[in-house]
Design a protein around this motif. Sequence first.
Motif, PDB file in Angstrom:
ATOM      1  N   GLU A 134      18.324  -9.121 -41.288  1.00 14.02           N
ATOM      2  CA  GLU A 134      17.508  -8.283 -42.173  1.00 14.02           C
ATOM      3  C   GLU A 134      16.184  -8.017 -41.482  1.00 14.02           C
ATOM      4  O   GLU A 134      15.721  -8.830 -40.681  1.00 14.02           O
ATOM      5  CB  GLU A 134      17.224  -9.019 -43.493  1.00 14.02           C
ATOM      6  N   GLU A 135      15.546  -6.865 -41.808  1.00 20.80           N
ATOM      7  CA  GLU A 135      14.243  -6.565 -41.230  1.00 20.80           C
ATOM      8  C   GLU A 135      13.111  -7.180 -42.027  1.00 20.80           C
ATOM      9  O   GLU A 135      12.024  -7.398 -41.501  1.00 20.80           O
ATOM     10  CB  GLU A 135      14.041  -5.049 -41.110  1.00 20.80           C
ATOM     11  N   LYS A 136      13.350  -7.452 -43.322  1.00 22.93           N
ATOM     12  CA  LYS A 136      12.302  -8.007 -44.182  1.00 22.93           C
ATOM     13  C   LYS A 136      12.765  -9.318 -44.797  1.00 22.93           C
ATOM     14  O   LYS A 136      13.884  -9.421 -45.292  1.00 22.93           O
ATOM     15  CB  LYS A 136      11.959  -7.041 -45.319  1.00 22.93           C
ATOM     16  N   LEU A 137      11.877 -10.296 -44.767  1.00 21.92           N
ATOM     17  CA  LEU A 137      12.100 -11.548 -45.494  1.00 21.92           C
ATOM     18  C   LEU A 137      11.008 -11.606 -46.547  1.00 21.92           C
ATOM     19  O   LEU A 137       9.890 -12.043 -46.292  1.00 21.92           O
ATOM     20  CB  LEU A 137      12.030 -12.754 -44.547  1.00 21.92           C
ATOM     21  N   ASP A 138      11.341 -11.093 -47.734  1.00 20.43           N
ATOM     22  CA  ASP A 138      10.355 -10.995 -48.802  1.00 20.43           C
ATOM     23  C   ASP A 138      10.948 -11.517 -50.113  1.00 20.43           C
ATOM     24  O   ASP A 138      12.019 -12.122 -50.120  1.00 20.43           O
ATOM     25  CB  ASP A 138       9.832  -9.566 -48.927  1.00 20.43           C
ATOM     26  N   SER A 139      10.252 -11.277 -51.212  1.00 18.69           N
ATOM     27  CA  SER A 139      10.633 -11.892 -52.492  1.00 18.69           C
ATOM     28  C   SER A 139      12.063 -11.611 -52.950  1.00 18.69           C
ATOM     29  O   SER A 139      12.684 -12.501 -53.534  1.00 18.69           O
ATOM     30  CB  SER A 139       9.624 -11.543 -53.589  1.00 18.69           C
ATOM     31  N   ALA A 154       7.643 -10.542 -42.901  1.00 15.94           N
ATOM     32  CA  ALA A 154       7.837 -11.633 -43.858  1.00 15.94           C
ATOM     33  C   ALA A 154       6.582 -11.729 -44.710  1.00 15.94           C
ATOM     34  O   ALA A 154       5.489 -11.375 -44.273  1.00 15.94           O
ATOM     35  CB  ALA A 154       8.087 -12.949 -43.129  1.00 15.94           C
ATOM     36  N   ASP A 155       6.747 -12.218 -45.924  1.00 16.22           N
ATOM     37  CA  ASP A 155       5.588 -12.442 -46.789  1.00 16.22           C
ATOM     38  C   ASP A 155       5.558 -13.914 -47.213  1.00 16.22           C
ATOM     39  O   ASP A 155       6.319 -14.730 -46.691  1.00 16.22           O
ATOM     40  CB  ASP A 155       5.603 -11.490 -47.989  1.00 16.22           C
ATOM     41  N   SER A 160       6.589 -15.429 -49.850  1.00 16.55           N
ATOM     42  CA  SER A 160       7.843 -15.962 -50.401  1.00 16.55           C
ATOM     43  C   SER A 160       8.830 -16.253 -49.270  1.00 16.55           C
ATOM     44  O   SER A 160       9.611 -17.196 -49.345  1.00 16.55           O
ATOM     45  CB  SER A 160       8.451 -15.005 -51.424  1.00 16.55           C
ATOM     46  N   GLY A 161       8.759 -15.469 -48.208  1.00 16.15           N
ATOM     47  CA  GLY A 161       9.585 -15.741 -47.027  1.00 16.15           C
ATOM     48  C   GLY A 161       9.184 -17.047 -46.372  1.00 16.15           C
ATOM     49  O   GLY A 161      10.045 -17.845 -45.972  1.00 16.15           O
ATOM     50  N   LEU A 162       7.879 -17.275 -46.276  1.00 20.48           N
ATOM     51  CA  LEU A 162       7.406 -18.547 -45.715  1.00 20.48           C
ATOM     52  C   LEU A 162       7.840 -19.717 -46.583  1.00 20.48           C
ATOM     53  O   LEU A 162       8.171 -20.788 -46.075  1.00 20.48           O
ATOM     54  CB  LEU A 162       5.877 -18.540 -45.573  1.00 20.48           C
ATOM     55  N   SER A 163       7.858 -19.496 -47.880  1.00 23.83           N
ATOM     56  CA  SER A 163       8.312 -20.543 -48.799  1.00 23.83           C
ATOM     57  C   SER A 163       9.770 -20.915 -48.525  1.00 23.83           C
ATOM     58  O   SER A 163      10.138 -22.100 -48.528  1.00 23.83           O
ATOM     59  CB  SER A 163       8.158 -20.059 -50.247  1.00 23.83           C
ATOM     60  N   ALA A 164      10.591 -19.923 -48.250  1.00 20.63           N
ATOM     61  CA  ALA A 164      12.004 -20.184 -47.927  1.00 20.63           C
ATOM     62  C   ALA A 164      12.107 -20.995 -46.639  1.00 20.63           C
ATOM     63  O   ALA A 164      12.928 -21.911 -46.531  1.00 20.63           O
ATOM     64  CB  ALA A 164      12.767 -18.871 -47.793  1.00 20.63           C
ATOM     65  N   VAL A 190       5.761 -11.900 -37.757  1.00 18.86           N
ATOM     66  CA  VAL A 190       6.161 -13.184 -38.344  1.00 18.86           C
ATOM     67  C   VAL A 190       5.430 -14.338 -37.648  1.00 18.86           C
ATOM     68  O   VAL A 190       4.949 -15.259 -38.304  1.00 18.86           O
ATOM     69  CB  VAL A 190       7.697 -13.363 -38.273  1.00 18.86           C
ATOM     70  N   THR A 191       5.311 -14.258 -36.333  1.00 19.51           N
ATOM     71  CA  THR A 191       4.588 -15.287 -35.581  1.00 19.51           C
ATOM     72  C   THR A 191       3.136 -15.370 -36.048  1.00 19.51           C
ATOM     73  O   THR A 191       2.606 -16.468 -36.263  1.00 19.51           O
ATOM     74  CB  THR A 191       4.643 -14.991 -34.065  1.00 19.51           C
ATOM     75  N   LYS A 192       2.501 -14.219 -36.230  1.00 20.30           N
ATOM     76  CA  LYS A 192       1.105 -14.198 -36.698  1.00 20.30           C
ATOM     77  C   LYS A 192       0.983 -14.841 -38.076  1.00 20.30           C
ATOM     78  O   LYS A 192       0.072 -15.615 -38.327  1.00 20.30           O
ATOM     79  CB  LYS A 192       0.572 -12.763 -36.739  1.00 20.30           C
TER      80      LYS A 192
END
Length: 127
Positions: free
Chosen positions: A18-23, A54-55, A57-61, A85-87
């Motif tokens: 996926e291109e986005k890891l979000d809510s 990523a946002d 919620s992605g970091l939470s995962a 994502v690294t940033k």
Amino acid sequence: MKYAVDKKEQYVIFTLQEEKLDSPLSPVLKSELLTVHAEGYKNLVLDMSQVKYADSSGLSALLVGHRAFSEDGGIFIIASPQEHVTKLIKISMLDKVMNVADSIENAADQIFMHEIDGNKEEEEEEN
């Protein structure tokens, strides 16, 4: 959520396609990571080479995965994160908590070193 799972002898490579890891995706990723862990795998490499965004919620995962695999002496590694994502990982200081590798090969090396270190600790405890 699109993903691929490659089960090796010592670890699993979980490739997020996926291109986005979000809510919308984060709860699904958490569930899938916990499922792999419940199957008895101790070590997981999360290939994030295709994830451009990523946002929180992605970091939470990612933290859920890290916690699950670390609890029983395993290791959770984020592999090949793209620049955004690294940033985000660095800004949130999660690079101090989680293992990040610039490639799947380096992640595999980290797993083997972790396994060797774990075996040494077990031998020392027995003596």
